[in-house]
Design a protein around this motif. Structure first.
Motif, PDB file in Angstrom:
ATOM      1  N   PRO A 198     -38.560 -21.266 -15.284  1.00 45.47           N
ATOM      2  CA  PRO A 198     -38.346 -20.353 -16.418  1.00 45.47           C
ATOM      3  C   PRO A 198     -37.562 -21.034 -17.535  1.00 45.47           C
ATOM      4  O   PRO A 198     -36.844 -22.015 -17.311  1.00 45.47           O
ATOM      5  N   ASP A 199     -37.707 -20.501 -18.739  1.00 43.21           N
ATOM      6  CA  ASP A 199     -36.954 -21.019 -19.882  1.00 43.21           C
ATOM      7  C   ASP A 199     -35.464 -20.776 -19.688  1.00 43.21           C
ATOM      8  O   ASP A 199     -35.052 -19.740 -19.150  1.00 43.21           O
ATOM      9  N   LEU A 200     -34.659 -21.720 -20.140  1.00 45.94           N
ATOM     10  CA  LEU A 200     -33.211 -21.532 -20.143  1.00 45.94           C
ATOM     11  C   LEU A 200     -32.807 -20.456 -21.146  1.00 45.94           C
ATOM     12  O   LEU A 200     -33.484 -20.239 -22.151  1.00 45.94           O
ATOM     13  N   ASP A 201     -31.691 -19.821 -20.889  1.00 46.81           N
ATOM     14  CA  ASP A 201     -31.078 -18.894 -21.842  1.00 46.81           C
ATOM     15  C   ASP A 201     -29.854 -19.619 -22.408  1.00 46.81           C
ATOM     16  O   ASP A 201     -28.779 -19.614 -21.804  1.00 46.81           O
ATOM     17  N   ILE A 202     -30.043 -20.284 -23.540  1.00 44.89           N
ATOM     18  CA  ILE A 202     -29.023 -21.175 -24.090  1.00 44.89           C
ATOM     19  C   ILE A 202     -28.112 -20.403 -25.039  1.00 44.89           C
ATOM     20  O   ILE A 202     -28.580 -19.744 -25.970  1.00 44.89           O
TER      21      ILE A 202
ATOM     22  N   ASN B 145     -46.178  -7.027 -17.358  1.00 48.58           N
ATOM     23  CA  ASN B 145     -45.033  -6.620 -18.169  1.00 48.58           C
ATOM     24  C   ASN B 145     -43.758  -6.433 -17.351  1.00 48.58           C
ATOM     25  O   ASN B 145     -42.665  -6.405 -17.902  1.00 48.58           O
ATOM     26  N   SER B 146     -43.915  -6.290 -16.040  1.00 43.67           N
ATOM     27  CA  SER B 146     -42.740  -6.095 -15.196  1.00 43.67           C
ATOM     28  C   SER B 146     -41.843  -7.327 -15.148  1.00 43.67           C
ATOM     29  O   SER B 146     -40.697  -7.248 -14.721  1.00 43.67           O
ATOM     30  N   LEU B 147     -42.373  -8.482 -15.581  1.00 41.43           N
ATOM     31  CA  LEU B 147     -41.565  -9.699 -15.588  1.00 41.43           C
ATOM     32  C   LEU B 147     -40.437  -9.638 -16.612  1.00 41.43           C
ATOM     33  O   LEU B 147     -39.382 -10.221 -16.423  1.00 41.43           O
ATOM     34  N   THR B 148     -40.667  -8.924 -17.719  1.00 40.62           N
ATOM     35  CA  THR B 148     -39.686  -8.894 -18.801  1.00 40.62           C
ATOM     36  C   THR B 148     -38.373  -8.289 -18.323  1.00 40.62           C
ATOM     37  O   THR B 148     -38.331  -7.177 -17.799  1.00 40.62           O
ATOM     38  N   GLY B 149     -37.308  -9.036 -18.498  1.00 39.05           N
ATOM     39  CA  GLY B 149     -35.990  -8.567 -18.090  1.00 39.05           C
ATOM     40  C   GLY B 149     -35.720  -8.632 -16.600  1.00 39.05           C
ATOM     41  O   GLY B 149     -34.685  -8.153 -16.145  1.00 39.05           O
ATOM     42  N   SER B 150     -36.616  -9.258 -15.829  1.00 43.53           N
ATOM     43  CA  SER B 150     -36.445  -9.320 -14.378  1.00 43.53           C
ATOM     44  C   SER B 150     -35.704 -10.590 -13.982  1.00 43.53           C
ATOM     45  O   SER B 150     -35.393 -11.440 -14.823  1.00 43.53           O
ATOM     46  N   VAL B 151     -35.473 -10.748 -12.694  1.00 44.71           N
ATOM     47  CA  VAL B 151     -34.789 -11.951 -12.210  1.00 44.71           C
ATOM     48  C   VAL B 151     -35.694 -13.173 -12.279  1.00 44.71           C
ATOM     49  O   VAL B 151     -35.228 -14.294 -12.055  1.00 44.71           O
ATOM     50  N   HIS B 152     -36.971 -12.990 -12.595  1.00 43.87           N
ATOM     51  CA  HIS B 152     -37.864 -14.136 -12.740  1.00 43.87           C
ATOM     52  C   HIS B 152     -37.676 -14.815 -14.086  1.00 43.87           C
ATOM     53  O   HIS B 152     -38.158 -15.926 -14.291  1.00 43.87           O
ATOM     54  N   GLU B 153     -36.974 -14.169 -15.008  1.00 40.72           N
ATOM     55  CA  GLU B 153     -36.516 -14.806 -16.231  1.00 40.72           C
ATOM     56  C   GLU B 153     -35.062 -15.235 -16.043  1.00 40.72           C
ATOM     57  O   GLU B 153     -34.381 -14.768 -15.131  1.00 40.72           O
TER      58      GLU B 153
ATOM     59  N   GLN C 100     -31.270 -15.137 -16.590  1.00 39.02           N
ATOM     60  CA  GLN C 100     -30.297 -14.111 -16.963  1.00 39.02           C
ATOM     61  C   GLN C 100     -28.878 -14.685 -16.997  1.00 39.02           C
ATOM     62  O   GLN C 100     -27.905 -13.942 -16.964  1.00 39.02           O
ATOM     63  N   VAL C 101     -28.790 -16.017 -17.078  1.00 45.60           N
ATOM     64  CA  VAL C 101     -27.495 -16.705 -17.102  1.00 45.60           C
ATOM     65  C   VAL C 101     -27.433 -17.580 -18.350  1.00 45.60           C
ATOM     66  O   VAL C 101     -28.322 -18.402 -18.585  1.00 45.60           O
ATOM     67  N   PHE C 102     -26.410 -17.407 -19.175  1.00 39.33           N
ATOM     68  CA  PHE C 102     -26.211 -18.279 -20.320  1.00 39.33           C
ATOM     69  C   PHE C 102     -25.836 -19.681 -19.853  1.00 39.33           C
ATOM     70  O   PHE C 102     -25.052 -19.846 -18.912  1.00 39.33           O
ATOM     71  N   VAL C 103     -26.378 -20.702 -20.522  1.00 38.05           N
ATOM     72  CA  VAL C 103     -25.921 -22.073 -20.304  1.00 38.05           C
ATOM     73  C   VAL C 103     -25.364 -22.607 -21.617  1.00 38.05           C
ATOM     74  O   VAL C 103     -25.927 -22.373 -22.690  1.00 38.05           O
TER      75      VAL C 103
ATOM     76  N   GLY D  33     -30.443 -23.879  -8.713  1.00 37.02           N
ATOM     77  CA  GLY D  33     -30.817 -22.525  -8.333  1.00 37.02           C
ATOM     78  C   GLY D  33     -32.301 -22.282  -8.382  1.00 37.02           C
ATOM     79  O   GLY D  33     -32.875 -21.659  -7.478  1.00 37.02           O
ATOM     80  N   ARG D  34     -32.956 -22.752  -9.436  1.00 36.32           N
ATOM     81  CA  ARG D  34     -34.389 -22.504  -9.599  1.00 36.32           C
ATOM     82  C   ARG D  34     -35.237 -23.493  -8.798  1.00 36.32           C
ATOM     83  O   ARG D  34     -36.007 -23.108  -7.929  1.00 36.32           O
TER      84      ARG D  34
END
Length: 270
Positions: free
Chosen positions: A18-22, A72-80, A82-85, A97-98
């Motif tokens: 998944p993409d990082l949440d930077i 659409n269930s992927l949006t906002g789920s743990v598969h994206e 959810q941790v800032f880096v 982790g991934r």
């Protein structure tokens, strides 16, 4: 209503990361040590095709190892994410982790004795060795097999595809050699034949190879976190690539210092 899809070892290994949440607040300086790799440096020929061949050659355990929500269930789920880096430590944690969870499950399902973890959990090359690469693939007996080093992806000096392009186009060798210096030094000091340098978003895998009478280093094409694996080698995922390198290292991980010229210079402090 949410539905889910199950993954076996074979299908899980091909999934992109998944993409990082930077975070907008993040480190701003490069983290390259003042070390340059000075030996022969060449592309690792057929890396992607060989990774695909390794994948295709496995007798895969069909047991389900994971499941994920679909559509659409992927949006906002743990598969994206959810941790800032915002720093290198966060990049290490997200990759462990991934990718580490996936690889540990796949190696286990295939009865292959490898897991990703911290180098401090591995046996040091000698008593009193104080350095600590960011990652290690190691056995249950804590024997290191593959080393890894992480940098953050938002710093220009860490951009691996640019560094490789500049090297291969003849613009400059020094930037790529600078980026590889630290992990190359770790490989020699710990006598490990295989390594990788990653920003999570971009990764190159490394192999020590004798070039004539000299110790050389081969580097893979840049593997992107969003690459989906394949059976053809058109693209390979990060996990598919590290699985391939891990199996190579299980067969032979030794950085052989008895071959070639004596007193070779592998890295040099800048």
């Amino acid at each position: 209503m949410a539905t889910s899809v199950s993954y076996s070892a074979a299908s899980l290994l091909l999934e992109p990361l998944p993409d990082l949440d930077i975070s907008s607040r993040r480190t701003t300086r490069h983290a390259l040590h003042q070390i340059h790799f000075v030996g022969p440096l060449h592309p690792w020929a057929n890396f992607e095709a060989d990774a695909a061949n390794t994948y295709n050659g496995q007798a895969w355990n069909p047991r389900a190892l994971a499941s994920s929500l679909t559509g659409n269930s992927l949006t906002g789920s743990v598969h994206e994410e959810q941790v800032f880096v915002s720093e290198e430590r966060g990049i290490q944690g997200r990759l462990e982790g991934r990718a580490g969870t996936v690889l540990g499950a796949v190696f286990g399902a295939q009865n292959q004795d490898l897991k990703l973890g911290s180098f401090k959990g591995a046996q040091p090359p000698y008593q009193g060795y104080l350095k600590a690469p960011d990652f290690v693939l190691m056995t249950s007996a804590h024997v290191a097999k593959v080393l890894g080093e992480a940098k953050v992806p938002w710093i220009a000096e860490h951009c691996l595809d640019n560094l490789v392009d500049e090297f291969e186009n003849g613009d400059t060798e020094q930037k790529l050699r600078h980026a590889l210096g630290q992990i190359a030094q770790y490989m020699l000091e710990t006598r490990q034949k295989y390594g990788f340098l990653t920003t999570y978003e971009q990764t190159i895998f490394l192999r020590k190879a004798d070039v004539g009478r000299g110790w050389g280093l081969e580097y893979s094409p840049v593997i992107y976190h969003c690459d989906r694996g394949s059976t053809t080698g058109g693209t390979v995922s990060f996990c598919q690539s590290l699985y391939h390198v891990g199996l190579l290292a299980l067969a032979d991980s030794a950085f052989n210092t008895s071959t070639g010229m004596r007193n070779q210079v592998w890295t040099r402090n800048a």
